[in-house]
Structures are given as structure tokens and as C-alpha cells.
Design an enzyme around this catalytic site. Structure first.
Site, mmCIF file in Angstrom:
data_model
loop_
_atom_site.group_PDB
_atom_site.id
_atom_site.type_symbol
_atom_site.label_atom_id
_atom_site.label_comp_id
_atom_site.label_asym_id
_atom_site.label_seq_id
_atom_site.Cartn_x
_atom_site.Cartn_y
_atom_site.Cartn_z
ATOM 1 N N HIS A 194 0.891 -1.323 -0.012
ATOM 2 C CA HIS A 194 -0.052 0.011 0.023
ATOM 3 C C HIS A 194 0.781 1.222 -0.075
ATOM 4 C CE1 HIS A 194 -1.798 3.266 2.208
ATOM 5 N NE2 HIS A 194 -2.874 2.976 1.781
ATOM 6 N N ASN A 195 1.865 1.166 0.838
ATOM 7 C CA ASN A 195 2.837 2.451 0.806
ATOM 8 C C ASN A 195 3.827 2.642 -0.335
ATOM 9 O OD1 ASN A 195 1.633 2.644 3.530
ATOM 10 N ND2 ASN A 195 3.563 3.068 4.570
#
Length: 488
Positions: A194-195
Site C-alpha cells: 500500500h505504501n
């Protein structure tokens, strides 16, 4: 303050670590029906400050780990919100001393997934469940509803699931943005990806901003309006929304756009780097994400940038003068941004797929896309389409090739190429745009120059090669007769 030593074990969940994220998460938990929350912080002053500032939360403050454990009903459930690394290990060790078999320790920080795998094995040996839970949404999300990505034993999710569902963000259809990701380190791995996608998304938006400023000749205030308009299109997302807000901000001290006052050096906390490192170890190309990480690295090399002074000059950006051409270019940048974002997300899901296969994780990628639709930093309208794509084809090999996204990429291709060309011709660095387009072209190529690389490898290292016309492994005697030998 509540006298926890004489309080029955009535808390169903506890939070260890009361910096902003931990404090906000504790308040969020306490505000939801059915939760009673115990809190502990190594520095007790911070605990007292939180209780004094928010008496409405009715938090149970504790002064020691033993007292903290005593307030928790069984199975004890504690969420650790401390700095990743040795601090996390120290808290885990302390909790293991006072917890019992069947109790649950949750690490809600940004831990490296391999650390989570190690910790889960060590804690499991003591009969205690360990859950690595990625939590996205920043301070606001922790307080009002984050996206949560818990891994760990499926058994523990029977206890943890309802707690997390009570505080998670809700998608537009009412679905809580939390799901059990899979075993051991899978939750933290998915949060890491996600990051990584977040890095790419932010870099692509930044490149779009720079192109609009340097080539279209727009001011930050005008670009803010452009992003506001884009946020009502398929680009609708949290990051596009806040970009418009940042670009509209004026520095009160100077009267200049705040973006012109901020030092142009982007920081990073490591999750983007971890994403690229994991992708490299798996052999999964994530070029758009990698270029975003490298772009932050370049921005944070002030000595080198000063040393590059002699390289300045030569080609520079020329702003478009014709109003119609300017509007056409703005639309091209919008389409290029959308296409590049599709590639970045597709690459991120590729890494999740390959890691799941490598680690034996059973990850539902449609569920992952679904819980990213609200609460998290990369929440965006087109995550509904990604969710649908994986639900329609759970074993999907390439998100970018699904009908909806393939059509979107084809529709944006001409504009995408014009934008990358304009960036090159105007000396505007756009590494993520360029990398995303090159990856797209690599996917589409019927034949890649890797054939030549294999020939080179065989020449200097006898690494062998395959042939297109018959099966087997081959080697050419490059230093002798140049004859070919079939090895298998």
C-alpha cells in the site's frame, strides 16, 4: 484517574504506546459501542495527559505492564503502537511475560514483514497469538476510521475482527475496510505494498504538477483548480483532493504559494524502499514504484544537486502560449496521470500475488482492493474497478490487462506519449511517468531485447539459453568453434 489495580478485568482491548497514532486509536476504540479500552505508555505522564484531555473516553489508565494485563478480559488483546524495531521487540517481550496462552498481541505499527514473521514464530512458541496489522490513514484515520490489514492466525481474527470492524472506515457501500489478510507477516506485507503504491501515486501527481507549471505555464493556484476539476473525474482520490488543497495554500509570511516555500527534499520512512527490495527479491518489476523511491532519494541529495550546477543550462522548459494548445496539454497530463496510476497499482498487486505464492499466503486481492476504498491514503474511486476485476477473476495474472483497464490504457496512450515526450523535450524530470510507459510498452512487446542479453550471458559466463524453435537448454562455444551444444 481510574484505580486500575482494583478494577476488574473488564477491558476487551488495550493499547500500548500513546503517541498521536496510539492515542487516537485508543480514543476511536473507546468511542465504539461494546469496547472498553485499557491504555499503557512507558512514560506514565503521557497516559495521564490522555486521560485528562479525554475523560469522555473512560479509558482505563495503567502504570505497569502487569497492571495493564490485569485490566484485560481473556483472551487478552493488546495493540502495540510504538516505533518499529527494537522498541516493538521490547514491548512484545514485556507482554509475553504477563500474557498467557491464547492471548493476542497485535503490532499496529509499520513493521517490516520479515520481522513480523520472526516475531509470530517466537510468540506462537509461547502459545500466544501474534497479529501484524497494517493500519493506514494517518492520525485522522486512527481517530475516525482507518483501513486495517491484519495478518496472523485465522483463529485470532475471531476476537480481533469484531474489534477492528468497530473502528474501521466504511466504504460507500457500508463495508468495513478491514479483512483478515493471511498468515504471519502477510498483513504488514500488504500494508507495505500500500505504501509503495502511495509513493508512486504521490510522485506521479508531483510530476503532473511540475509539467503543468513548467510546460503549461500555470501558477500553483491555477493548478489547484485543475486538480479540483480532476477530482470529479476517474482520478477522484484522497491524494488528488489534498494536492488541490496544498497548492491553494498561501504562505502568510511571504504572500507566496506555500509550495514555493517548502524545501524540495522529500522524506521517507522506509516502506517504499522495503517494497522495492521485496519486489527485487521476488523478481517482480515495480518500475513506477521504484522510480518514485529513487526520485525522493535524488531530491534529498543537496550536496550532489549543488555540485550539478555546471550541468545547468542548455534545454529548458518553454511554456505553451496558445490557449487552445495549453488546454489540450492539460487534458493530456490528466490522461497520462490516470494511465500511469493504473500501471503503479497493477505493479503493486503483482508483488502481492508473487509474495503470496512465495510465502504460502492465501490472500484475496479483491478483498485487499475493497478495504483500500476508504480510510487509507491511496483511497480512490477506481479501487471499485480493481475490486471488481479480482472478484471476477480471483487468479488474475495482470490487472492492467483486464477489459476495463486495458481500454483505459489504450484510450490514454497517445496523450501519455505526448506528455512523456514533452517532459523530455522541456527538460522536466518525469521518471515515474516514463517508467510506467516503458513498462506498458514492455508488456505489449511481442519480442524483447532479453534475447541479446541471454546471448551475452552465455558468451561471458556460459549461462546457456533457450531456443524459440525447439525445447531444451543450449550453449554456444563462443571462444572456440562457435558450435552449439544442447545440454538438456
Amino acid at each position: 484517574m481510574t484505580d486500575a489495580a482494583n478494577t476488574p478485568a473488564t477491558a476487551n482491548v488495550g493499547v500500548v504506546g500513546l503517541a498521536v497514532m496510539g492515542a487516537n486509536l485508543a480514543r476511536n476504540l473507546a468511542s465504539r459501542e461494546g469496547n472498553r479500552v485499557a491504555v499503557y505508555n512507558r512514560s506514565h505522564d503521557r497516559t495521564e495527559q490522555l486521560l485528562a484531555a479525554h475523560p469522555e473516553a473512560q479509558l482505563i489508565g495503567t502504570e505497569t505492564i502487569a497492571e495493564f494485563a490485569a485490566t484485560l478480559a481473556k483472551p487478552r488483546t493488546a495493540i502495540i503502537m510504538v516505533q518499529a524495531g527494537s522498541a516493538t521487540d521490547a514491548v512484545i517481550d514485556s507482554l509475553c511475560e504477563v500474557f498467557e496462552s491464547g492471548d493476542i498481541i497485535i503490532d499496529g505499527g509499520n513493521a517490516l514483514y520479515t520481522d513480523t514473521i520472526r516475531r509470530e514464530k517466537a510468540v506462537a512458541a509461547r502459545g500466544i497469538h501474534f497479529v501484524g496489522a497494517g493500519i493506514s490513514g494517518g492520525e485522522e484515520g486512527a481517530l475516525n476510521g482507518p483501513s486495517i490489514m491484519p495478518g496472523g492466525p485465522a483463529e485470532s481474527y475471531r476476537t480481533v475482527g469484531p474489534i477492528f470492524e468497530s473502528i474501521a472506515a466504511r466504504a460507500a457501500d457500508g463495508t468495513p475496510c478491514v479483512t483478515h489478510i493471511g498468515a504471519d507477516g502477510s498483513g504488514h506485507f500488504v500494508k507495505m505494498i500500500h505504501n509503495g503504491i502511495e509513493y508512486a501515486d504521490m510522485q506521479l501527481i508531483a510530476e503532473a504538477y511540475q509539467l503543468l507549471r513548467s510546460v503549461a505555464g500555470l501558477t500553483p493556484a491555477e493548478i489547484s483548480e485543475v486538480f479540483k476539476q480532476w477530482n470529479s473525474t476517474e482520478l477522484e482520490s484522497y491524494l488528488v483532493e489534498i494536492t488541490a488543497e496544498v497548492l491553494a495554500q498561501v504562505d502568510p509570511a511571504t504572500g507566496k504559494p506555500l509550495v514555493d516555500i517548502i524545501v524540495d527534499q522529500a522524506g521517507q520512512k522506509g516502506t517504499g524502499t522495503w517494497t522495492v527490495q521485496a519486489a527485487l527479491s521476488l523478481g517482480t518489476p515495480v518500475s513506477a514504484i521504484a522510480e518514485a523511491v529513487f526520485a525522493r532519494g535524488l531530491s534529498s541529495q543537496p550536496a550532489q544537486r549543488i555540485a550539478a550546477e555546471p550541468l545547468r543550462g542548455g534545454v529548458s522548459a518553454t511554456a505553451i502560449a496558445d490557449p487552445a494548445a495549453k488546454q489540450s496539454f492539460i487534458e493530456d497530463v490528466r490522461q497520462a496521470l490516470y494511465a500511469s496510476k493504473i500501471i503503479a497499482y497493477s505493479q503493486g498487486f503483482d508483488v502481492i500475488r508473487d509474495a503470496a505464492a512465495a510465502h504460502g499466503w492465501q490472500i484475496d486481492q479483491g478483498a485487499v482492493a475493497s478495504i483500500w476504498r476508504a480510510g487509507c491514503i491511496i483511497r480512490a474511486a477506481f479501487l471499485d474497478r480493481i475490486t471488481d476485476a479480482f472478484r471476477n477473476e480471483p487468479e488474475l495474472q495482470l490487472l492492467a490487462a483486464t477489459p476495463f483497464f486495458a481500454e483505459a490504457l489504450r484510450g490514454a496512450e497517445a496523450a501519455w506519449r505526448r506528455v512523456v515526450t514533452a517532459a523530455v523535450n522541456n527538460a522536466v524530470p518525469a521518471p515515474a511517468f516514463g517508467a510506467a510507459l516503458a513498462y506498458y510498452d514492455g508488456l505489449r512487446a511481442e519480442r524483447l531485447p532479453a534475447a541479446l542479453i541471454q546471448g551475452q550471458r552465455d558468451f561471458f559466463g556460459a549461462h546457456t539459453y533457450g531456443r524459440v524453435d525447439r525445447p531444451g537448454v543450449f550453449h554456444t562455444d563462443w571462444s572456440g568453434s562457435r558450435t552449439e551444444t544442447q545440454l538438456s
